[in-house]
Scaffold this motif. Sequence first.
Motif, PDB file in Angstrom:
ATOM      1  N   THR A   1       0.830  -1.206   0.000  1.00 35.34           N
ATOM      2  CA  THR A   1       0.000   0.000   0.000  1.00 35.34           C
ATOM      3  C   THR A   1       0.865   1.256   0.000  1.00 35.34           C
ATOM      4  O   THR A   1       1.823   1.355   0.772  1.00 35.34           O
ATOM      5  CB  THR A   1      -0.924   0.015   1.227  1.00 35.34           C
ATOM      6  OG1 THR A   1      -1.790  -1.123   1.168  1.00 35.34           O
ATOM      7  CG2 THR A   1      -1.765   1.281   1.258  1.00 35.34           C
ATOM      8  N   LEU A   2       0.525   2.202  -0.858  1.00 32.60           N
ATOM      9  CA  LEU A   2       1.174   3.513  -0.884  1.00 32.60           C
ATOM     10  C   LEU A   2       0.329   4.506  -0.108  1.00 32.60           C
ATOM     11  O   LEU A   2      -0.887   4.591  -0.312  1.00 32.60           O
ATOM     12  CB  LEU A   2       1.342   4.002  -2.320  1.00 32.60           C
ATOM     13  CG  LEU A   2       2.476   3.391  -3.160  1.00 32.60           C
ATOM     14  CD1 LEU A   2       2.377   3.898  -4.582  1.00 32.60           C
ATOM     15  CD2 LEU A   2       3.832   3.732  -2.558  1.00 32.60           C
ATOM     16  N   THR A   3       0.975   5.262   0.768  1.00 35.68           N
ATOM     17  CA  THR A   3       0.287   6.322   1.504  1.00 35.68           C
ATOM     18  C   THR A   3       0.745   7.660   0.960  1.00 35.68           C
ATOM     19  O   THR A   3       1.940   7.914   0.826  1.00 35.68           O
ATOM     20  CB  THR A   3       0.597   6.233   3.006  1.00 35.68           C
ATOM     21  OG1 THR A   3       0.195   4.942   3.486  1.00 35.68           O
ATOM     22  CG2 THR A   3      -0.163   7.309   3.780  1.00 35.68           C
ATOM     23  N   GLU A   4      -0.199   8.528   0.642  1.00 32.97           N
ATOM     24  CA  GLU A   4       0.135   9.793  -0.012  1.00 32.97           C
ATOM     25  C   GLU A   4       0.742  10.803   0.957  1.00 32.97           C
ATOM     26  O   GLU A   4       0.478  10.796   2.160  1.00 32.97           O
ATOM     27  CB  GLU A   4      -1.131  10.383  -0.654  1.00 32.97           C
ATOM     28  CG  GLU A   4      -2.235  10.638   0.336  1.00 32.97           C
ATOM     29  CD  GLU A   4      -3.582  10.826  -0.324  1.00 32.97           C
ATOM     30  OE1 GLU A   4      -4.497  11.336   0.369  1.00 32.97           O
ATOM     31  OE2 GLU A   4      -3.756  10.470  -1.504  1.00 32.97           O
ATOM     32  N   ASN A   5       1.599  11.654   0.380  1.00 31.79           N
ATOM     33  CA  ASN A   5       2.150  12.847   1.042  1.00 31.79           C
ATOM     34  C   ASN A   5       3.192  12.592   2.124  1.00 31.79           C
ATOM     35  O   ASN A   5       3.667  13.544   2.749  1.00 31.79           O
ATOM     36  CB  ASN A   5       1.019  13.699   1.651  1.00 31.79           C
ATOM     37  CG  ASN A   5      -0.062  14.017   0.641  1.00 31.79           C
ATOM     38  OD1 ASN A   5       0.222  14.319  -0.509  1.00 31.79           O
ATOM     39  ND2 ASN A   5      -1.317  13.915   1.072  1.00 31.79           N
TER      40      ASN A   5
ATOM     41  N   ASN B   1       8.104   6.878   2.190  1.00 27.71           N
ATOM     42  CA  ASN B   1       7.954   5.445   2.408  1.00 27.71           C
ATOM     43  C   ASN B   1       9.329   4.785   2.278  1.00 27.71           C
ATOM     44  O   ASN B   1      10.305   5.415   1.871  1.00 27.71           O
ATOM     45  CB  ASN B   1       6.952   4.837   1.424  1.00 27.71           C
ATOM     46  CG  ASN B   1       7.376   5.019  -0.027  1.00 27.71           C
ATOM     47  OD1 ASN B   1       8.370   4.469  -0.471  1.00 27.71           O
ATOM     48  ND2 ASN B   1       6.609   5.817  -0.781  1.00 27.71           N
TER      49      ASN B   1
ATOM     50  N   TYR C   1       1.059  -1.533  -6.790  1.00 29.48           N
ATOM     51  CA  TYR C   1       0.850  -0.896  -5.491  1.00 29.48           C
ATOM     52  C   TYR C   1      -0.627  -0.545  -5.335  1.00 29.48           C
ATOM     53  O   TYR C   1      -1.266  -0.077  -6.290  1.00 29.48           O
ATOM     54  CB  TYR C   1       1.669   0.397  -5.360  1.00 29.48           C
ATOM     55  CG  TYR C   1       3.160   0.203  -5.416  1.00 29.48           C
ATOM     56  CD1 TYR C   1       3.909   0.027  -4.246  1.00 29.48           C
ATOM     57  CD2 TYR C   1       3.840   0.211  -6.635  1.00 29.48           C
ATOM     58  CE1 TYR C   1       5.290  -0.139  -4.302  1.00 29.48           C
ATOM     59  CE2 TYR C   1       5.218   0.034  -6.693  1.00 29.48           C
ATOM     60  CZ  TYR C   1       5.934  -0.139  -5.526  1.00 29.48           C
ATOM     61  OH  TYR C   1       7.290  -0.313  -5.587  1.00 29.48           O
ATOM     62  N   LYS C   2      -1.144  -0.751  -4.145  1.00 27.97           N
ATOM     63  CA  LYS C   2      -2.520  -0.326  -3.847  1.00 27.97           C
ATOM     64  C   LYS C   2      -2.503   1.119  -3.377  1.00 27.97           C
ATOM     65  O   LYS C   2      -1.668   1.510  -2.551  1.00 27.97           O
ATOM     66  CB  LYS C   2      -3.136  -1.220  -2.778  1.00 27.97           C
ATOM     67  CG  LYS C   2      -4.589  -0.863  -2.452  1.00 27.97           C
ATOM     68  CD  LYS C   2      -5.242  -1.921  -1.587  1.00 27.97           C
ATOM     69  CE  LYS C   2      -4.703  -1.931  -0.188  1.00 27.97           C
ATOM     70  NZ  LYS C   2      -5.428  -2.861   0.702  1.00 27.97           N
ATOM     71  N   TYR C   3      -3.434   1.904  -3.900  1.00 24.59           N
ATOM     72  CA  TYR C   3      -3.472   3.325  -3.554  1.00 24.59           C
ATOM     73  C   TYR C   3      -4.913   3.785  -3.421  1.00 24.59           C
ATOM     74  O   TYR C   3      -5.732   3.541  -4.308  1.00 24.59           O
ATOM     75  CB  TYR C   3      -2.746   4.155  -4.618  1.00 24.59           C
ATOM     76  CG  TYR C   3      -2.888   5.652  -4.432  1.00 24.59           C
ATOM     77  CD1 TYR C   3      -2.547   6.249  -3.226  1.00 24.59           C
ATOM     78  CD2 TYR C   3      -3.372   6.456  -5.451  1.00 24.59           C
ATOM     79  CE1 TYR C   3      -2.687   7.612  -3.031  1.00 24.59           C
ATOM     80  CE2 TYR C   3      -3.512   7.824  -5.279  1.00 24.59           C
ATOM     81  CZ  TYR C   3      -3.175   8.399  -4.067  1.00 24.59           C
ATOM     82  OH  TYR C   3      -3.323   9.751  -3.882  1.00 24.59           O
TER      83      TYR C   3
ATOM     84  N   SER D   1      -7.184  10.547  -1.492  1.00 20.98           N
ATOM     85  CA  SER D   1      -8.114  11.334  -0.675  1.00 20.98           C
ATOM     86  C   SER D   1      -8.714  12.486  -1.473  1.00 20.98           C
ATOM     87  O   SER D   1      -9.541  13.234  -0.957  1.00 20.98           O
ATOM     88  CB  SER D   1      -7.403  11.874   0.573  1.00 20.98           C
ATOM     89  OG  SER D   1      -6.326  12.724   0.197  1.00 20.98           O
TER      90      SER D   1
ATOM     91  N   THR E   1      -3.919  13.670  -8.136  1.00 20.94           N
ATOM     92  CA  THR E   1      -2.792  13.031  -7.461  1.00 20.94           C
ATOM     93  C   THR E   1      -1.571  12.987  -8.374  1.00 20.94           C
ATOM     94  O   THR E   1      -1.702  12.829  -9.587  1.00 20.94           O
ATOM     95  CB  THR E   1      -3.157  11.580  -7.059  1.00 20.94           C
ATOM     96  OG1 THR E   1      -4.230  11.604  -6.120  1.00 20.94           O
ATOM     97  CG2 THR E   1      -1.970  10.875  -6.412  1.00 20.94           C
TER      98      THR E   1
ATOM     99  N   THR F   1     -10.319   2.394  -4.244  1.00 24.00           N
ATOM    100  CA  THR F   1      -9.047   1.679  -4.322  1.00 24.00           C
ATOM    101  C   THR F   1      -8.589   1.556  -5.771  1.00 24.00           C
ATOM    102  O   THR F   1      -9.335   1.114  -6.639  1.00 24.00           O
ATOM    103  CB  THR F   1      -9.170   0.278  -3.705  1.00 24.00           C
ATOM    104  OG1 THR F   1      -9.501   0.398  -2.320  1.00 24.00           O
ATOM    105  CG2 THR F   1      -7.871  -0.492  -3.835  1.00 24.00           C
TER     106      THR F   1
END
Length: 343
Positions: A135-139, A142, A164-166, A169, A173, A227
């Motif tokens: 999983t990629l988390t924004e902002n 990583n 990658y799962k993204y 929000s 992006t 997702t």
Amino acid sequence: MRNLSRRFVMCGLFLLFGFSFGCKNESKSTDDVTNLLLFRTIAGSSSATLTTIYNSSGVAGRDGTLSISDVSKSPGTLTVNGVSIPVTCCNTSFGLKFTTPVFSGITENTKFDAVFVSSAGVSYSGSFLYYILPTLTENIPNSFNRTIPSSKSSDFTVLSTHYYKYIPSSTVTLANVSGYTGNSSLSIGITNPTSTTDFRTFSSATNFSNTAYLKMSGAIVLTAGTTYDLKITNTGSTTVSYKIGVANQAISNGASCNIHTTYSRCVDYLVNDSASQADCALLGTYNAAQTCTGLALGTVVGRCTIPSATNIATIYYYSNGGAAFNAGTAATDCNAKSNSIFQ
């Protein structure tokens, strides 16, 4: 007595020639069966070939399909890495379908041996290409620094794609891969795994050397909270390592570059590495453990998040300092930059 001996001789000759004739026919029959086994399984007792999985198949937690050499499409059980996977029939384009499990303890793409047993009892063996889905988390930074083989390999089992799962929000992006060198080029795509809509929009390095980025906006409209899968492919000729980031607003928890005194700006870097340090050294002072917000340089009148040679960066504009921006001039400066997001 002579008649009895003559009968034994006749029977012996008959058995000898009959057996030889039978062996010759049996050999021919075996050759025919061997050839036929290249295309389908006979009598449910021999092995055929399990072909590779098409498209997004084999991605952890995603729907998958497989194609077998037998023209029939029978449901059954696929066994991979000791896990039994129910297989149903049928996907109109690619054959049998299933849901790829998430294998515990597997932290990188892996090729497994696989066995498929149909409901008719026919057994098939082959390879299964398993793609992890981190999983990629924004902002925020990583720890991904993965190695990806070239897709130009003659070996079709080389896993030259990363997924990658993204979950964004917002509808806009930025995604960026950076840091790779050599005779290679990475591309980025995005798909919606739960929809028939497949964006499959790719971007190669255009503005920066050894960097590929994709701005998801305009024609690529994301839905917040949905997702998506980001797909990274190595279209070059060599194996490379790379870093990846996603952002839709000002990044945080990274490194920074203070250029406030002369330029009324400060830059936050998503990736803290030697490339970011070298980029900052041209104009300002590098801070590996402190963000622009933490430096408290003055009143912020705008932020500009952009793809950069170091991955993703956010420029902070201040109303004090050498250039003294206001909201209007900050927006103008940001919008002049390619694929920028202004706040």
